[in-house]
Design a protein around this motif. Structure first.
Motif, PDB file in Angstrom:
ATOM      1  N   ARG A 121       0.825  -1.216   0.000  1.00  0.00           N
ATOM      2  CA  ARG A 121       0.000   0.000   0.000  1.00  0.00           C
ATOM      3  C   ARG A 121       0.849   1.252   0.000  1.00  0.00           C
ATOM      4  O   ARG A 121       0.506   2.242  -0.622  1.00  0.00           O
ATOM      5  CB  ARG A 121      -0.929   0.011   1.224  1.00  0.00           C
ATOM      6  CG  ARG A 121      -2.115  -0.945   1.101  1.00  0.00           C
ATOM      7  CD  ARG A 121      -2.857  -1.037   2.405  1.00  0.00           C
ATOM      8  NE  ARG A 121      -1.998  -1.573   3.452  1.00  0.00           N
ATOM      9  CZ  ARG A 121      -2.273  -1.522   4.753  1.00  0.00           C
ATOM     10  NH1 ARG A 121      -3.371  -0.929   5.169  1.00  0.00           N
ATOM     11  NH2 ARG A 121      -1.436  -2.048   5.633  1.00  0.00           N
ATOM     12  N   SER A 122       1.982   1.205   0.729  1.00  0.00           N
ATOM     13  CA  SER A 122       2.827   2.407   0.821  1.00  0.00           C
ATOM     14  C   SER A 122       4.176   2.034   1.415  1.00  0.00           C
ATOM     15  O   SER A 122       4.278   1.038   2.154  1.00  0.00           O
ATOM     16  CB  SER A 122       2.156   3.443   1.733  1.00  0.00           C
ATOM     17  OG  SER A 122       3.043   4.510   2.005  1.00  0.00           O
ATOM     18  N   ASP A 123       5.186   2.845   1.143  1.00  0.00           N
ATOM     19  CA  ASP A 123       6.481   2.614   1.793  1.00  0.00           C
ATOM     20  C   ASP A 123       6.552   3.264   3.169  1.00  0.00           C
ATOM     21  O   ASP A 123       7.602   3.279   3.815  1.00  0.00           O
ATOM     22  CB  ASP A 123       7.649   3.082   0.897  1.00  0.00           C
ATOM     23  CG  ASP A 123       7.466   4.496   0.393  1.00  0.00           C
ATOM     24  OD1 ASP A 123       6.522   5.192   0.831  1.00  0.00           O
ATOM     25  OD2 ASP A 123       8.271   4.928  -0.453  1.00  0.00           O
ATOM     26  N   THR A 124       5.411   3.782   3.637  1.00  0.00           N
ATOM     27  CA  THR A 124       5.357   4.277   5.021  1.00  0.00           C
ATOM     28  C   THR A 124       5.077   3.137   5.998  1.00  0.00           C
ATOM     29  O   THR A 124       5.077   3.351   7.212  1.00  0.00           O
ATOM     30  CB  THR A 124       4.230   5.315   5.196  1.00  0.00           C
ATOM     31  OG1 THR A 124       3.002   4.698   4.792  1.00  0.00           O
ATOM     32  CG2 THR A 124       4.472   6.545   4.363  1.00  0.00           C
ATOM     33  N   LEU A 125       4.825   1.933   5.481  1.00  0.00           N
ATOM     34  CA  LEU A 125       4.401   0.827   6.348  1.00  0.00           C
ATOM     35  C   LEU A 125       5.553   0.104   7.019  1.00  0.00           C
ATOM     36  O   LEU A 125       5.338  -0.781   7.854  1.00  0.00           O
ATOM     37  CB  LEU A 125       3.616  -0.194   5.510  1.00  0.00           C
ATOM     38  CG  LEU A 125       2.279   0.316   5.007  1.00  0.00           C
ATOM     39  CD1 LEU A 125       1.806  -0.519   3.835  1.00  0.00           C
ATOM     40  CD2 LEU A 125       1.257   0.281   6.127  1.00  0.00           C
ATOM     41  N   THR A 126       6.776   0.443   6.665  1.00  0.00           N
ATOM     42  CA  THR A 126       7.941  -0.266   7.201  1.00  0.00           C
ATOM     43  C   THR A 126       7.978  -0.188   8.724  1.00  0.00           C
ATOM     44  O   THR A 126       7.594   0.816   9.326  1.00  0.00           O
ATOM     45  CB  THR A 126       9.232   0.375   6.679  1.00  0.00           C
ATOM     46  OG1 THR A 126       9.196   1.759   7.001  1.00  0.00           O
ATOM     47  CG2 THR A 126       9.382   0.202   5.183  1.00  0.00           C
ATOM     48  N   ARG A 127       8.479  -1.267   9.319  1.00  0.00           N
ATOM     49  CA  ARG A 127       8.642  -1.274  10.784  1.00  0.00           C
ATOM     50  C   ARG A 127      10.132  -1.204  11.092  1.00  0.00           C
ATOM     51  O   ARG A 127      10.944  -1.803  10.375  1.00  0.00           O
ATOM     52  CB  ARG A 127       8.058  -2.548  11.364  1.00  0.00           C
ATOM     53  CG  ARG A 127       6.573  -2.614  11.085  1.00  0.00           C
ATOM     54  CD  ARG A 127       5.882  -3.621  11.963  1.00  0.00           C
ATOM     55  NE  ARG A 127       4.483  -3.678  11.567  1.00  0.00           N
ATOM     56  CZ  ARG A 127       3.987  -4.599  10.749  1.00  0.00           C
ATOM     57  NH1 ARG A 127       4.750  -5.539  10.268  1.00  0.00           N
ATOM     58  NH2 ARG A 127       2.716  -4.580  10.409  1.00  0.00           N
ATOM     59  N   PRO A 128      10.505  -0.497  12.165  1.00  0.00           N
ATOM     60  CA  PRO A 128      11.935  -0.373  12.466  1.00  0.00           C
ATOM     61  C   PRO A 128      12.597  -1.737  12.679  1.00  0.00           C
ATOM     62  O   PRO A 128      12.017  -2.600  13.328  1.00  0.00           O
ATOM     63  CB  PRO A 128      11.975   0.464  13.740  1.00  0.00           C
ATOM     64  CG  PRO A 128      10.579   0.720  14.149  1.00  0.00           C
ATOM     65  CD  PRO A 128       9.646   0.230  13.096  1.00  0.00           C
ATOM     66  N   THR A 129      13.771  -1.910  12.115  1.00  0.00           N
ATOM     67  CA  THR A 129      14.507  -3.164  12.294  1.00  0.00           C
ATOM     68  C   THR A 129      15.038  -3.237  13.733  1.00  0.00           C
ATOM     69  O   THR A 129      15.071  -2.221  14.450  1.00  0.00           O
ATOM     70  CB  THR A 129      15.714  -3.208  11.343  1.00  0.00           C
ATOM     71  OG1 THR A 129      16.569  -2.105  11.674  1.00  0.00           O
ATOM     72  CG2 THR A 129      15.298  -3.098   9.881  1.00  0.00           C
ATOM     73  N   ALA A 130      15.527  -4.433  14.102  1.00  0.00           N
ATOM     74  CA  ALA A 130      16.094  -4.589  15.449  1.00  0.00           C
ATOM     75  C   ALA A 130      17.280  -3.643  15.634  1.00  0.00           C
ATOM     76  O   ALA A 130      17.437  -3.013  16.691  1.00  0.00           O
ATOM     77  CB  ALA A 130      16.511  -6.044  15.663  1.00  0.00           C
TER      78      ALA A 130
END
Ligand SMILES: Cc1ncc(COP(=O)(O)O)c(C=O)c1O
Length: 348
Positions: free
Chosen positions: A8-17
């Motif tokens: 849907r969007s590249d805003t959906l990323t979650r922070p990596t460890a």
């Protein structure tokens, strides 16, 4: 579990460890007092990358854009841009609501900058009869246009012609990183084509929050006032700036993978449904499909693909958008191509 490709969007990323660890360890202070060393480091780094004197950390790209516009135009003045620009379509009328700015736009295929249209539309000094144009906005890459990269030569021509008549340029560079990675053009070369530049850390770079506005030192001082006025003065926000610094260190070069996957998807889909996209138009990580060319409405196609685990966004009744990012890998791309290919091919 079945593969899910959330495009849907590249805003959906979650922070990596690793990003989370960098955030935990960040040195912080009260940024409204200018005492957060991690924020100061991020601002310095981005200003240098963009070739500007100074920069200011912002909560969102929308605020960075709107403060940028406010530095150039006030009530009753005009900003011009293309009709698909994020500042026009997706910031909920902020330029009018907060700053009393009026807007006009030219129509441009895939959001491509049309310098001649911009120059023809511009009215640097409208006197008593016409609204005066204070600023031209350029979006690079262009979101709703489909990740379109603006040619540096066009940006330079616009910059020169506007500077001659005292009209300013704001660059909405939410995805300027993608443009730079795709073309090899230095960020500072893009930066030199505008008076103010906004960039986002929270899109393909994968930070949870954060944008930066760059400009000369005097404008950034003014921007600090506007940010506070709008309620964007943040405190121990080095926690978030650390995520941005981590993203700049680790997540810029990898954008090339997102670009390659989006292009690969475009090539496959163009083969089964000619007319939905010209793969050579897919410059970066965003694939905008004209699904009407394959007999679909965007809402219908997005819903059907979503049922099969491929999530996209209908930007208007004809166009569906799919965006590649940090959390999308090759198997997800294969799945997206298979699902979209079958649907689009079924009516093409
Ligand atoms: C081109 C462009 N500019 C600005 C923004 C605004 O960013 P934010 O969602 O952080 O307000 C976006 C968001 O997707 C965008 O695509």
């Amino acid at each position: 579990m079945a593969v899910v490709a959330d495009l849907r969007s590249d805003t959906l990323t979650r922070p990596t460890a690793a990003m989370r660890a960098a955030m935990v360890d960040a040195e912080v202070g009260d940024d409204v007092y200018g005492e957060d060393p991690t924020v100061v480091a991020l601002e310095r780094r981005v200003a240098d990358l963009l070739g500007h004197e100074a920069a200011l950390f912002m909560p969102t790209g929308s605020m960075a854009n709107q403060v940028g516009l406010r530095l150039h135009a006030g009530p009753g003045q005009e900003v011009i841009t293309d009709s698909l620009a994020h500042v026009l379509r997706a910031e909920l009328g902020a330029a009018a609501a907060y700053s009393g700015i009026t807007t006009r736009s030219w129509v441009a295929g895939r959001g491509r900058l049309d310098v001649d249209a911009a120059l023809a539309m511009m009215v640097p000094d409208g006197g008593l009869y016409q609204v005066s144009t204070a600023c031209v906005v350029v979006e690079n890459t262009h979101n709703f246009g489909g990740g379109t990269v603006q040619p540096l030569a066009d940006l330079r021509r616009l910059r020169e012609a506007t500077a001659e008549v005292g009209v300013r340029v704001h660059l909405d560079g939410a995805r300027l990183w993608n443009a730079s990675v795709a073309t090899g053009v230095a960020l500072s070369d893009y930066g030199s084509c505008a008076d103010t530049v906004s960039v986002c850390l929270s899109k393909g770079l994968g930070a949870p929050v954060g944008s930066v506005l760059a400009a000369d030192a005097a404008r950034i001082q003014q921007a600090r006032v506007w940010r506070k006025r709008l309620g964007g003065g943040m405190r121990q926000v080095g926690l978030l700036a650390a995520a941005g610094l981590h993203a700049l260190d680790h997540h810029v070069d990898r954008l090339a993978h997102d670009h390659a996957r989006a292009r690969r998807a475009a090539e496959s889909l163009a083969a089964v449904a000619p007319g939905v996209v010209d793969p050579t138009d897919v410059h970066t990580n965003i694939l905008v499909l004209d699904v009407s060319a394959a007999g679909w409405s965007a809402g219908e196609l997005v819903a059907r693909a979503g049922e099969a685990g491929v999530m996209g966004y209908p930007t208007d009744p004809r166009h569906a958008r799919y965006v590649w990012h940090l959390d999308v890998d090759d198997p997800m791309t294969d799945h997206a191509v298979a699902v979209l290919g079958e649907l689009l091919g079924s009516r093409a």
